[in-house]
Write a protein that holds these residues in place. Sequence first.
Motif, PDB file in Angstrom:
ATOM      1  N   LYS A 124      -3.055  -8.706  -1.527  1.00 35.67           N
ATOM      2  CA  LYS A 124      -3.935  -8.030  -0.573  1.00 35.67           C
ATOM      3  C   LYS A 124      -4.402  -9.014   0.499  1.00 35.67           C
ATOM      4  O   LYS A 124      -4.452  -8.677   1.689  1.00 35.67           O
ATOM      5  CB  LYS A 124      -5.148  -7.434  -1.302  1.00 35.67           C
ATOM      6  CG  LYS A 124      -4.881  -6.157  -2.070  1.00 35.67           C
ATOM      7  CD  LYS A 124      -6.181  -5.638  -2.685  1.00 35.67           C
ATOM      8  CE  LYS A 124      -5.979  -4.340  -3.409  1.00 35.67           C
ATOM      9  NZ  LYS A 124      -7.262  -3.834  -4.010  1.00 35.67           N
ATOM     10  N   GLN A 142      -6.227   0.379   2.810  1.00 31.73           N
ATOM     11  CA  GLN A 142      -5.486   0.079   4.022  1.00 31.73           C
ATOM     12  C   GLN A 142      -5.447  -1.432   4.212  1.00 31.73           C
ATOM     13  O   GLN A 142      -6.351  -2.146   3.787  1.00 31.73           O
ATOM     14  CB  GLN A 142      -6.175   0.732   5.237  1.00 31.73           C
ATOM     15  CG  GLN A 142      -6.204   2.248   5.219  1.00 31.73           C
ATOM     16  CD  GLN A 142      -4.868   2.858   5.596  1.00 31.73           C
ATOM     17  OE1 GLN A 142      -4.058   2.219   6.273  1.00 31.73           O
ATOM     18  NE2 GLN A 142      -4.624   4.080   5.136  1.00 31.73           N
ATOM     19  N   SER A 199      -4.582   3.208  -3.313  1.00 30.90           N
ATOM     20  CA  SER A 199      -5.378   3.529  -2.127  1.00 30.90           C
ATOM     21  C   SER A 199      -5.664   2.273  -1.327  1.00 30.90           C
ATOM     22  O   SER A 199      -5.339   1.154  -1.739  1.00 30.90           O
ATOM     23  CB  SER A 199      -6.690   4.197  -2.537  1.00 30.90           C
ATOM     24  OG  SER A 199      -7.427   3.352  -3.412  1.00 30.90           O
ATOM     25  N   TYR A 209       0.816  -1.224   0.000  1.00 33.11           N
ATOM     26  CA  TYR A 209       0.000   0.000   0.000  1.00 33.11           C
ATOM     27  C   TYR A 209       0.848   1.273   0.000  1.00 33.11           C
ATOM     28  O   TYR A 209       0.312   2.376  -0.017  1.00 33.11           O
ATOM     29  CB  TYR A 209      -0.929   0.000   1.212  1.00 33.11           C
ATOM     30  CG  TYR A 209      -2.022  -1.051   1.135  1.00 33.11           C
ATOM     31  CD1 TYR A 209      -3.222  -0.791   0.484  1.00 33.11           C
ATOM     32  CD2 TYR A 209      -1.830  -2.316   1.684  1.00 33.11           C
ATOM     33  CE1 TYR A 209      -4.216  -1.768   0.398  1.00 33.11           C
ATOM     34  CE2 TYR A 209      -2.815  -3.296   1.603  1.00 33.11           C
ATOM     35  CZ  TYR A 209      -4.000  -3.017   0.954  1.00 33.11           C
ATOM     36  OH  TYR A 209      -4.991  -3.975   0.862  1.00 33.11           O
ATOM     37  N   LEU A 259       0.066   0.197  -4.419  1.00 28.38           N
ATOM     38  CA  LEU A 259      -1.359   0.365  -4.629  1.00 28.38           C
ATOM     39  C   LEU A 259      -1.737   1.820  -4.383  1.00 28.38           C
ATOM     40  O   LEU A 259      -1.215   2.453  -3.457  1.00 28.38           O
ATOM     41  CB  LEU A 259      -2.147  -0.546  -3.681  1.00 28.38           C
ATOM     42  CG  LEU A 259      -1.816  -2.043  -3.752  1.00 28.38           C
ATOM     43  CD1 LEU A 259      -2.546  -2.793  -2.652  1.00 28.38           C
ATOM     44  CD2 LEU A 259      -2.187  -2.598  -5.119  1.00 28.38           C
TER      45      LEU A 259
END
Length: 531
Positions: free
Chosen positions: A259, A162, A160, A135, A158
């Motif tokens: 992710k 969290q 955006s 991120y 990335l």
Amino acid sequence: MKRHFLYTGFVLFMGFGAFAQNQNAIKFSKTITKDNAYKHLSVLASDEYEGRETGKKGAWMAADYIKTFFKSLGLKGPVNGDYFQPVDLVTNSLTQILTIDGQPAEAIKDFYIPAQTVSSKGFTFNTSTILFAGYGLNKEGYNDFAGQNVAGKVVLILKSGQPGEAPAAANPRAETIALNAKIKFLSESKALAVLVVDPGVDNMTANLKSYLTSESLTMKSKESIEKMNAPQGMVTINISSATANKILAVAGTSIDALKKQIADSGKPATKELKVMISASGTKVEKKVRGENVLGFLEGSDPKLKKEVLVVTGHYDHIGLTTSGDDKVNNGADDDGSGTTGVLMVAEAFAKAKKAGKGPKRSILFMTVVGEEKGLWGSEWYSENPVFPLENTIADLNIDMIGRGDKDHATDNNFVYIIGSDMLSSDLDKIGKKANKDYVNINLDERYNNRTDPNRFYYRSDHYNFAKHGIPVIFYFNGVHPEYHMPGDEISKIDFPMLAKRAQLVYFTAWELANGLKRPAVDKNEDGTPKK
């Protein structure tokens, strides 16, 4: 209709003490009328002129019209005998290339490079290793860059999100702020380039595609040249999810898999990827026609004629629109009205000179281009003055004098004046006395301050004189519902008031051009008294 009759002819001069008036000034003001205003504005704000956008046909037509009129008045062309002061305008287009393991990606489909991040010198890089940094976060409790040295590396992050959080509703402003912070960190850490996985590239809107493929117009000011020639910083390339997955495939993984790994472990998944990446960006520059139009009236006094009063208005507007039935942003008020005012004031002074009653000081009538792009034309003149700025006694700037606003809906006999007391108490007194002696318009000063939230003092061409310590008055009728809309047409212009406001500029100019002394500059740019 009634209020129009109140403003016509020269009834406005009746009832004022003759002792305060100069009869020659009155005599030669008689061409500043609603009929002459209509004659000019009906041409400049016509559909044929296509909204007079800088760098486009309509603006060139307007410049030619103004030049022809200045020439017909007998004004001199002060730019080496010409009336045009060319402004250095160029368009820039970007040739962009990205290859992954020798396979070319398609620009504006698989990736795009923000043109503003590329210097005029362009860039190129080749690498066999990139760093995936999740991120791109560097915060307490979670650091995608822990133990990493990103200097000289190409980093993949990335845009955006969290770790472990479900995608939130889009908040473009918050996302931009967060991304800028990531890019700032990488730039300060001397990364070579950053590849940003941007979902916006996956489903690119037609507007974004149009923006990215259009040629951007800019003025080559001293500041912009210095910026474009500055050493190349970190390159940013926005890529699609599919493009990112092609890169990650060399490690047998994907965006979704990484992710999930981060979410499950609560730890970064930063890793080096062995993959050949090359990219380049080259800017192609094309010259575009754009010019300020100058008409010069030499003063009659041998000692004073080296001093120059400048009267300005911008002739450009915002051009055509792609939506709605009416495609032309005519700009009748903004700033066809101000340009018309400059032409009428010029005509009055030209007739005075032909009759042997010309002003003692010289006057430069200047209609500028590129105001709507960022005050370009007046900035260009201030950087490349035809007459020394130290000899310029004041600038009277006319930007929108043909309408009114909601605060004066019941009485349009007003004009906003801005800046008149910012640098010179003398100029403020001269302008107000001219109004009292000849015109009697309500002078509204509510915007006459540096802290006005609208920032009107900084938003028109006078400011490029004021920032050099030259006293200014900005004449303005406020904004209205048709501001920067196709509805800003001549049918909504209050021509008697346009003429009356132009008369105020004329009489103020008369007093300045014939006064014993130039207005003293007794204040600093911040408003404090000069010592």
